[in-house]
Design a protein around this motif. Structure first.
Motif: not given
Length: 274
Positions: A220-227, A234-238
């Motif tokens: 669902r990374c595409d949902k963060l594209l507005p930022f 966008v700070f992301h963690v797995e």
């Protein structure tokens, strides 16, 4: 929305060339020192190194530009040490829930308390009751500023997607989140949004950055594209898999990515900076 194979290969070749030919530091432009509220230069949006630590003894020596920390357990001496190193400091504040162990838990009256989430033990708050919540949230934010934080990460800002014990809808949550972001700005804090991907498109103009968990695993990374498209970090963690399993995808989306333990202790593995 994903990247084509040619784009991925170009991104990988560029990252490898940067790593092999010169040092990682030489690949990165000089970063503007943080102010109050914390600034996020758009030219650096994809280049931040970050750390998220909410458990264990704080390691101030981690090579990261941005630290997301708990404002209660983090001391003023620790934030002063980090600020001396020109680190950007983000305090994580639960704006939509309260825990029995929170120092200000008794300030939330029974009428604003809803269902208790498991296993966190946090109780959802009725975000429609702004007059009751605003004074407590303002003091939580003032604690952050008093300890030297320049930004605040809004956690539990998605009660409408759960079973909070109230009839919250999309618009109730949207209005609350915008109010909290404006409150943060009025107290010289840069607001950031944790999760709540269903409202990212609507809230991106109101927030300066976002934090997301496991967008690669959950696809669902595409949902963060507005930022990302607005030049905001966008700070992301797995929490699972090796770096090679998710870094190409997340960096391709323009995210600053790390691997962490779920308890968010000091350990981290960062993706290479592009």
């Amino acid at each position: 929305m994903g990247l084509g194979g040619a784009q991925v290969r170009r991104a990988m070749r560029a990252g490898l060339a940067c790593t092999v030919l010169v040092s990682l530091a030489a690949c990165r432009p000089d970063l503007t020192p943080p102010g109050a509220p914390t600034s996020w230069p758009s030219a650096s949006a994809r280049l931040w190194r970050w750390q998220w630590q909410l458990d264990g003894v704080l390691d101030v020596t981690v090579e990261a530009d941005v630290f997301v920390l708990d404002p209660v357990s983090t001391t003023a001496a620790q934030t002063a040490d980090l600020r001396a190193r020109h680190r950007r400091l983000v305090c994580q504040v639960h704006v939509g829930t309260v825990h029995p162990d929170d120092p200000d838990a008794t300030r939330f009256p029974p009428q604003v308390r809803g269902a208790t989430a498991t296993p966190s033990g946090r109780t959802w708050l009725d975000v429609r009751r702004w007059d009751a919540l605003r004074p407590v949230l303002a003091d939580r934010f003032r604690l952050c500023r008093g300890k030297g934080f320049g930004a605040v990460l809004l956690a539990d800002a998605d009660g409408y997607t759960h079973s909070p014990g109230f009839r919250l809808d999309f618009d109730d949550q949207l209005q609350f989140n915008r109010r909290v972001a404006a409150l943060a700005r009025s107290l010289d804090l840069s607001p950031g949004l944790r999760g709540n991907l269903g409202q990212v498109a609507a809230l991106a103009p109101d927030f300066d950055f976002a934090v997301d968990e496991e967008c690669v695993r959950l696809k669902r990374c595409d949902k963060l594209l507005p930022f990302v498209d607005a030049g905001k970090p966008v700070f992301h963690v797995e929490y699972t898999g090796g770096l090679t399993d998710f870094c190409v995808t997340s960096v391709g989306y323009g995210l600053a990515s790390i691997r962490k333990h779920r308890n968010l202790d000091a350990w981290r593995l960062p993706c290479p900076v592009p």
